[in-house]
Design an enzyme around this catalytic site. Structure first.
Site, mmCIF file in Angstrom:
data_model
loop_
_atom_site.group_PDB
_atom_site.id
_atom_site.type_symbol
_atom_site.label_atom_id
_atom_site.label_comp_id
_atom_site.label_asym_id
_atom_site.label_seq_id
_atom_site.Cartn_x
_atom_site.Cartn_y
_atom_site.Cartn_z
ATOM 1 N N LYS A 13 -10.805 -11.269 -0.806
ATOM 2 C CA LYS A 13 -11.104 -12.047 0.412
ATOM 3 C C LYS A 13 -10.438 -10.443 1.514
ATOM 4 C CE LYS A 13 -9.724 -15.337 3.473
ATOM 5 N NZ LYS A 13 -9.160 -16.305 4.784
ATOM 6 N N SER A 55 -11.068 -20.534 5.329
ATOM 7 C CA SER A 55 -11.426 -19.678 6.028
ATOM 8 C C SER A 55 -11.961 -18.651 4.618
ATOM 9 C CB SER A 55 -11.206 -18.695 7.093
ATOM 10 O OG SER A 55 -9.634 -17.911 6.465
ATOM 11 N N SER A 105 -7.536 -22.568 4.563
ATOM 12 C CA SER A 105 -8.129 -21.858 4.078
ATOM 13 C C SER A 105 -8.589 -22.040 2.942
ATOM 14 C CB SER A 105 -7.912 -20.398 5.254
ATOM 15 O OG SER A 105 -8.547 -20.745 5.921
#
Ligand code: GLN
Length: 480
Positions: free
Chosen positions: A79, A154, A178
């Protein structure tokens, strides 16, 4: 080689049997990611040079007959809130569009030391603030199961990459859900470990007391192995725990007979009927495996969203103060004075959600409001943690839904922040308490949208969580 379906075990076997080299596998991973990315926008950039260099190191070790590490040759995605030396790290923000970090996060360093091959950085909500990946400055991610729907957020890019098959496993971050929520929406396994289990060194701070690095995999084993590699004390993060890291895989024996599982009644109210039915079926499946299900109560759940959005925004407003146009970031071009430069840089650089949170966080921390909001929220946080402690005096683990609904349509909730915040109602509590929690696929809706079941255990009891999830998976938990 059917690349999109490979597991870590397949990679290990393939390399050992010389079915492919690490370089060949990496080249295929990069080719596949390049050709598929336009369908999902899961990657913000691929790290080809670094990936090929890592793969070459694995091949050299194999050629010399050395042990190449537990993740040898495994293509992983990271990420883009996790810093990577020499590889652009944007945090999904226009402000950091050109930021090249001078160091690696500990988790990334440990992955590579274990032989993993980082193939790229994944899209996410700006500074990990969001539940749909629509807050990325670089466009939304599309759900691989339904391109008109969000992948969750997210860490939507990481979940989509694993679901789409462009990476075998991935790293994400979880502050309020997330990892678990996108894992649930994309039909993959997502793990948020105990707070402090994994070093946050190199994880761009959103809300430091809630931020966790965690893992995604196509099955429980893979996600557990990835965690095994990155977990453990790191002197560069004083909040990382001294607790020894057990061998998670050694405990995946499928035996969960007699385990007492709590089903929190507060988590069953607002579910869509399909999600409710899939969770009920999953619970039945656990009963068949010999688990005992008990009705439990986590009474402070009602206050979780309010509590989270006070604490998380307060910490975010302070953490985001560093993006001032002097360090790290782009700088606004037309400014007459220093304060103008700050204002313009931040005004032009941050997206709407970050601005909303900076304002909210600054407000709850301001003199006169601190006691009424921030301090109160900290007290509520203690109540939420106490609910879990009480529950774990009666049960070994808690099972619950991850999200009240499956993946929603792109654009459906973006203009209604309150509706968006409710996506995380069942995940936020685990982060506030700092306990390990994960999402494991438990089936699909009639439209083919994946749904995840959440498992939560006591602090540092990831072992039991993985054992339960793995037993459920083996028993065919995700098959409709
Ligand atoms: N969706 C939640 C938020 O917007 C959680 C985000 C996260 O876990 N990083 O804050």
């Amino acid at each position: 080689m059917d690349f999109p379906l490979l597991t870590i075990h397949d990679v290990q076997e393939g390399l050992r049997a010389r079915k492919f080299s690490s370089l060949e596998l990496t080249a295929e991973a990069l080719r596949y990611a390049r050709s598929e990315n336009s369908k999902t926008n899961a990657y913000l950039h691929l790290s080809e040079e670094r990936a090929l260099a890592a793969a070459a190191r694995v091949d050299e070790k194999l050629a010399r007959g050395e042990e190449p590490g537990p993740l040898a040759g495994v293509p992983v995605a990271v990420k883009d809130v996790i810093v990577t030396k020499g590889v652009r790290t944007t945090c999904g923000s226009k402000l950091l569009a050109g930021y090249i970090p001078p160091y690696d996060a500990t988790a990334v360093e440990r992955l590579e030391n274990a032989g993993a091959v980082m193939i790229g950085k994944t899209n996410c909500d700006e500074f990990a603030m969001g539940s749909s990946n629509e807050n990325s400055a670089f466009g939304p991610v599309r759900n691989p199961h339904a391109p008109d729907r969000v992948p969750g957020g997210s860490s939507g890019g990481s979940a989509a990459a694993v679901a789409q098959g462009t990476a075998v496993a991935a790293l994400g971050s979880d502050t309020g859900g997330s990892i678990r929520q996108p894992a649930s929406f994309c039909g993959v396994v997502g793990v948020t470990p105990t707070y402090g289990r994994v070093s946050r060194y190199g994880l761009t701070a959103f809300a430091s007391s809630l931020d966790h690095i965690g893992t995604f995999g196509r099955n429980v084993r893979d996600a557990a192995l990835l965690l095994q590699v990155i977990a453990g004390r790191d002197v560069r993060d004083s909040t990382s725990a001294e607790a020894p890291v057990p061998d998670y895989l050694a405990h995946l024996d499928g035996n969960v007979k007699g385990l007492k599982l709590g089903l929190p009644r507060e988590y069953l109210n607002g579910l869509t009927s399909e999600t409710g039915a899939l969770i009920a079926r999953a619970v039945d499946g656990l009963k068949k495996l010999g688990c005992e299900i008990r009705d439990i109560s986590l009474p402070a759940t009602d206050y979780a969203i309010a509590c989270y959005y006070v604490i998380a925004t307060a910490e975010a407003s302070s953490n985001l103060a560093r993006y001032d146009g002097v360090r790290y970031t782009l700088r606004s071009a037309q400014s007459e004075s220093l304060s103008d430069m700050y204002r313009n840089t931040r005004g032009e650089g941050f997206g709407a959600e970050c601005k909303r949170r900076i304002m909210l966080g600054t407000y709850v921390l301001s003199a006169g409001y601190y006691d009424a909001y921030y301090l109160k929220a900290q007290k509520v946080r203690a109540l939420i943690a106490r609910d879990f402690t009480n529950a774990f005096s009666q049960v070994d683990a808690i099972v619950a839904p991850v999200s009240p609904f499956p993946a929603f349509k792109i654009g459906e909730k973006i203009d209604d922040p309150m509706a968006m915040y409710l996506s995380d109602i069942y995940t936020i509590t685990g982060d506030l308490a700092g306990i390990p929690c994960m999402s494991v696929p438990c089936g699909q809706t009639v439209e083919g949208l994946p749904v995840g079941m959440q498992i939560l255990t006591r602090h540092f009891d990831e072992t039991r969580m993985f054992r339960l999830a793995d037993a459920f998976e083996r028993a065919g938990g995700a098959q409709n």
